[in-house]
Design an enzyme around this catalytic site. Structure first.
Site, PDB file in Angstrom:
ATOM      1  N   ARG A  82      78.901  24.244 -52.748  1.00 13.36           N
ATOM      2  CA  ARG A  82      80.164  24.211 -52.012  1.00 13.36           C
ATOM      3  C   ARG A  82      81.324  23.788 -52.915  1.00 13.36           C
ATOM      4  O   ARG A  82      82.431  24.321 -52.807  1.00 13.36           O
ATOM      5  CB  ARG A  82      80.045  23.294 -50.787  1.00 13.36           C
ATOM      6  CG  ARG A  82      81.215  23.447 -49.824  1.00 13.36           C
ATOM      7  CD  ARG A  82      80.960  22.761 -48.500  1.00 13.36           C
ATOM      8  NE  ARG A  82      80.839  21.326 -48.647  1.00 13.36           N
ATOM      9  CZ  ARG A  82      80.484  20.504 -47.649  1.00 13.36           C
ATOM     10  NH1 ARG A  82      80.184  21.002 -46.449  1.00 13.36           N
ATOM     11  NH2 ARG A  82      80.395  19.224 -47.849  1.00 13.36           N
ATOM     12  N   LYS A 185      86.626  22.513 -49.314  1.00  7.20           N
ATOM     13  CA  LYS A 185      86.789  21.061 -49.130  1.00  7.20           C
ATOM     14  C   LYS A 185      87.802  20.533 -50.137  1.00  7.20           C
ATOM     15  O   LYS A 185      87.436  20.103 -51.227  1.00  7.20           O
ATOM     16  CB  LYS A 185      85.430  20.386 -49.294  1.00  7.20           C
ATOM     17  CG  LYS A 185      85.324  19.047 -48.581  1.00  7.20           C
ATOM     18  CD  LYS A 185      83.878  18.594 -48.468  1.00  7.20           C
ATOM     19  CE  LYS A 185      83.765  17.286 -47.738  1.00  7.20           C
ATOM     20  NZ  LYS A 185      83.951  17.410 -46.287  1.00  7.20           N
ATOM     21  N   GLU A 221      87.650  23.750 -35.685  1.00  6.52           N
ATOM     22  CA  GLU A 221      86.837  22.554 -35.879  1.00  6.52           C
ATOM     23  C   GLU A 221      87.713  21.334 -35.673  1.00  6.52           C
ATOM     24  O   GLU A 221      88.893  21.444 -35.353  1.00  6.52           O
ATOM     25  CB  GLU A 221      86.186  22.543 -37.271  1.00  6.52           C
ATOM     26  CG  GLU A 221      87.168  22.454 -38.423  1.00  6.52           C
ATOM     27  CD  GLU A 221      86.477  22.242 -39.769  1.00  6.52           C
ATOM     28  OE1 GLU A 221      85.468  21.520 -39.847  1.00  6.52           O
ATOM     29  OE2 GLU A 221      86.975  22.797 -40.767  1.00  6.52           O
TER      30      GLU A 221
HETATM   31  C1  LIG Z   1      83.317  17.681 -45.132  1.00  4.85           C
HETATM   32  C2  LIG Z   1      83.833  18.383 -43.941  1.00  4.85           C
HETATM   33  C3  LIG Z   1      83.012  18.651 -42.827  1.00  4.85           C
HETATM   34  C4  LIG Z   1      81.583  18.197 -42.735  1.00  4.85           C
HETATM   35  O1  LIG Z   1      80.773  18.759 -43.707  1.00  4.85           O
HETATM   36  P1  LIG Z   1      79.365  18.108 -44.050  1.00  4.85           P
HETATM   37  O2  LIG Z   1      78.844  18.935 -45.155  1.00  4.85           O
HETATM   38  O3  LIG Z   1      78.524  18.185 -42.840  1.00  4.85           O
HETATM   39  O4  LIG Z   1      79.639  16.695 -44.436  1.00  4.85           O
HETATM   40  C5  LIG Z   1      83.559  19.366 -41.782  1.00  4.85           C
HETATM   41  N1  LIG Z   1      84.847  19.770 -41.793  1.00  4.85           N
HETATM   42  C6  LIG Z   1      85.662  19.509 -42.836  1.00  4.85           C
HETATM   43  C7  LIG Z   1      87.063  19.995 -42.785  1.00  4.85           C
HETATM   44  C8  LIG Z   1      85.179  18.814 -43.943  1.00  4.85           C
HETATM   45  O5  LIG Z   1      86.004  18.562 -44.963  1.00  4.85           O
END
Ligand SMILES: *Cc1c(COP(=O)(O)O)cnc(C)c1O
Length: 343
Positions: A82, A185, A221
């Site tokens: 990722r 991210k 989300e």
């Molecule tokens: C990090 C993150 C998540 C959760 O991801 P995980 O891999 O489950 O920790 C969800 N949404 C956003 C915007 C994120 O930055």
């Protein structure tokens, strides 16, 4: 080695300085070997691209001590991939998967006295960071990069365990738009969401669930976590959208729902009206694993999923199963835990 003298069962979810972090620099076309650093500060050009133009991406993952004293990190290979996707999107240098995993293992080994003991609910949180560090004034990608990984012991996100919280559907403000960076991210997405969360908290909500920026008709989300719902006939549904960050927790929950709990899983565009037909709703991410949604407020109406503070049965089962795999209480049949040698 003795464990650090910390009140493990009462740790907040926050930053605690540990003994070391590790760094690798990308210069002259290659990544340096990992350096162990004692200070928790870094020196940067004030013209670094990460500071002006947001050339910054990060990850978050957790390390667990098992009952037998062994230590593992959860799905680290997924986080490595990722970060590469995030890097590509911001035209940053990708960190090789091997270097990522080596850095995570090394930072855990160097800080092993900060790994919270089994059974305390606390974990060692790992934060990898990728920064563009070349000094630039014109808008251009950096040539040089810093990849660093630090660790911090953290308590459970919610002390009370699974506690349902109030959320609202955010109808106006957005964190990401189609064609943008919502699916990676990067710090910029978080900067864009701070005001939204602050406003929601003033109104008495824990967080918001966003709607898609193009039509305002589909669920996206939450700020830092994916959304899921359990339908009245026991299906796990979670929105598919190009502006959602693919959560590794959600990916794991989908897998467990389908393969271990025999549920139907639907990862598809979810219309906002569907919130009226859910039995349970929640958010999921590494920090809290699952945050059950007590109620969702949309267009002045509040839909309540938890009348009391009791979490729904499917959310509870999924939470228990995933966290039991992470701490080694349940066999890791999908190979998600990577053992780290801390002798
Ligand atoms: C990090 C993150 C998540 C959760 O991801 P995980 O891999 O489950 O920790 C969800 N949404 C956003 C915007 C994120 O930055």
């Amino acid at each position: 080695m003795d464990k650090a003298n910390l009140d493990w069962s009462n740790l907040p979810f926050g930053y605690v300085k540990t003994d070391f972090h590790v760094e690798s620099y990308y210069k002259d076309g290659k990544w340096s070997s990992l350096q162990t650093m004692e200070k928790d500060t870094i020196e940067l050009s004030m013209a670094a691209t990460c500071l002006h133009y947001g050339q910054e991406a990060f990850e978050g993952l957790k390390v667990f001590e098992h009952k037998d004293g062994t230590v593992s990190v959860f799905r680290v290979d997924e986080n490595a991939l990722r970060l590469q996707r995030s890097a590509r999107k911001l035209v940053m240098q990708e960190v090789p998967q091997d270097l990522f995993i080596e850095a995570v293992e090394k930072v855990v080994q160097l800080n092993k006295r900060f790994i919270p003991p089994y059974g305390t609910g606390a974990t060692l949180y790992i934060r990898p960071l990728l920064l563009g560090i070349s000094g630039r004034l014109g808008v251009q990608p950096s040539e040089e990069y810093l990849f660093l990984v630090f660790a911090s012991p953290v308590g459970p996100y919610f002390k009370e365990g699974l506690k349902p919280l109030k959320f609202k559907i955010e109808e106006k403000m957005k964190r990401a738009a189609p064609g943008g960076t919502g699916d990676v991210k990067v710090g910029g997405n978080y900067a864009a969401s701070l005001r939204v969360t602050r406003q929601a908290q003033k109104e008495g909500f824990k967080e918001v669930v966003y709607l898609d920026a193009a039509t305002n008709q589909y669920l996206d989300e939450s700020g830092p976590a994916n959304f899921f719902g359990i339908t009245k006939d026991g299906k796990y549904i979670t929105p598919k959208s190009e502006t959602i960050l693919p959560s590794i927790t959600n990916k794991s929950l989908m897998h467990l729902a389908e393969h271990d709990l025999g549920m139907t899983v639907e990862n598809r565009p979810v219309r906002v009206e569907e919130i009226h037909h859910l039995a349970e709703a929640g958010c999921c991410g590494t920090a809290a694993v699952i945050t059950p949604i007590k109620s969702l407020t949309y267009q002045g109406e509040t839909i309540t999923y938890c009348e009391t503070d009791e979490v729904g049965p499917y959310s509870k089962k999924l939470y228990d199963l995933l966290t039991s795999i992470q701490v080694g209480d349940v066999p890791d049949k999908y190979g998600w835990n990577r053992k780290i040698d801390i002798r």
